[in-house]
Design an enzyme around this catalytic site. Structure first.
Site, PDB file in Angstrom:
ATOM      1  N   CYS A  11       0.821  -1.209   0.000  1.00  0.00           N
ATOM      2  CA  CYS A  11       0.000   0.000   0.000  1.00  0.00           C
ATOM      3  C   CYS A  11       0.857   1.262   0.000  1.00  0.00           C
ATOM      4  O   CYS A  11       1.998   1.261   0.462  1.00  0.00           O
ATOM      5  CB  CYS A  11      -0.912   0.000   1.222  1.00  0.00           C
ATOM      6  N   ASP A  27      -6.926  -3.247  11.372  1.00  0.00           N
ATOM      7  CA  ASP A  27      -5.756  -2.379  11.399  1.00  0.00           C
ATOM      8  C   ASP A  27      -5.527  -1.918  12.833  1.00  0.00           C
ATOM      9  O   ASP A  27      -6.441  -1.945  13.665  1.00  0.00           O
ATOM     10  CB  ASP A  27      -5.998  -1.168  10.484  1.00  0.00           C
TER      11      ASP A  27
END
Length: 213
Positions: A8, A130
């Site tokens: 990412c 997360d």
């Protein structure tokens, strides 16, 4: 089941190519001005054009409006939309409007936070666990923080899911063994400085994922 990997916050052709060459299943493009990984639409378009069809392009957003989403989806040729700090009803509306996979990030610090993933059942396509950032942090992720993976022990996941937060080549084997994550997502763990991806770290991370199935 084998674990796949998303790199990412890619911002350059060279680091994107490193992710593709290393076997990433997903590549992430960030559309959030406060992030050091933020892309303009022109840069995103240039990167997106390098991505082969078998790799998914994921746009990363923080509670975006439709105007931003429309422009980013078009420029980034996005296959999926990853949403942070976005309510379940809004997630569902975005999924309906844009006809794309929609990932909902759930920030984890306590077991009660894990349970919030259930709020996204029927709204999101996938839930991304997360690490929760500090309340005063300007960014919802990408800060190298990890959460206690034992919080996922015994969890009946309401959706397809992925693991993020503080992952790197040194701990990814443990993360996969501990959680059985089907998809892992890394950003700061393959950087030499905030927003600066390192091609060698990307290659090492992806090799570690591939060899720890």
């Amino acid at each position: 089941m084998s674990t796949t990997a998303k790199i990412c916050g890619l911002t350059t052709p060279a680091t994107l190519d490193a992710a593709l060459g290393g076997g990433a299943s997903h590549v992430g493009f960030v559309f959030f001005p406060a992030s050091p990984r933020h892309l303009t639409f022109d840069v995103a378009a240039g990167l997106a054009g390098r991505v082969p069809d078998h790799v998914q392009r994921v746009g990363v957003f923080v509670d975006p409006d439709d105007q931003l989403l429309e422009a980013a989806v078009r420029a980034g040729m996005l296959d999926a939309i990853q949403l942070h700090r976005t309510a379940p009803a809004r997630v569902a509306a975005i999924r309906s409007k844009f006809d794309r996979e929609v990932w909902a990030a759930v920030a984890i610090k306590l077991r009660a936070d894990v349970e919030k993933a259930r709020d996204y059942a029927g709204a999101a396509s996938l839930v991304l666990y997360d690490a929760k950032t500090p309340d005063d942090a300007s960014l919802p992720g990408g800060m190298g923080l990890r959460f206690d993976w034992s919080l996922l022990d015994g969890v009946r996941h309401p959706l397809r899911w992925a693991l993020s937060g503080g992952l790197d080549a040194g701990n990814i084997a443990e993360a996969i063994r501990r959680t059985g994550a089907p998809l892992v997502d890394v950003s700061s763990g393959v950087e030499s400085a905030p927003g600066v991806k390192d091609m060698d770290k990307i290659a090492t991370f992806l090799k570690a994922v591939a060899t720890n199935q």
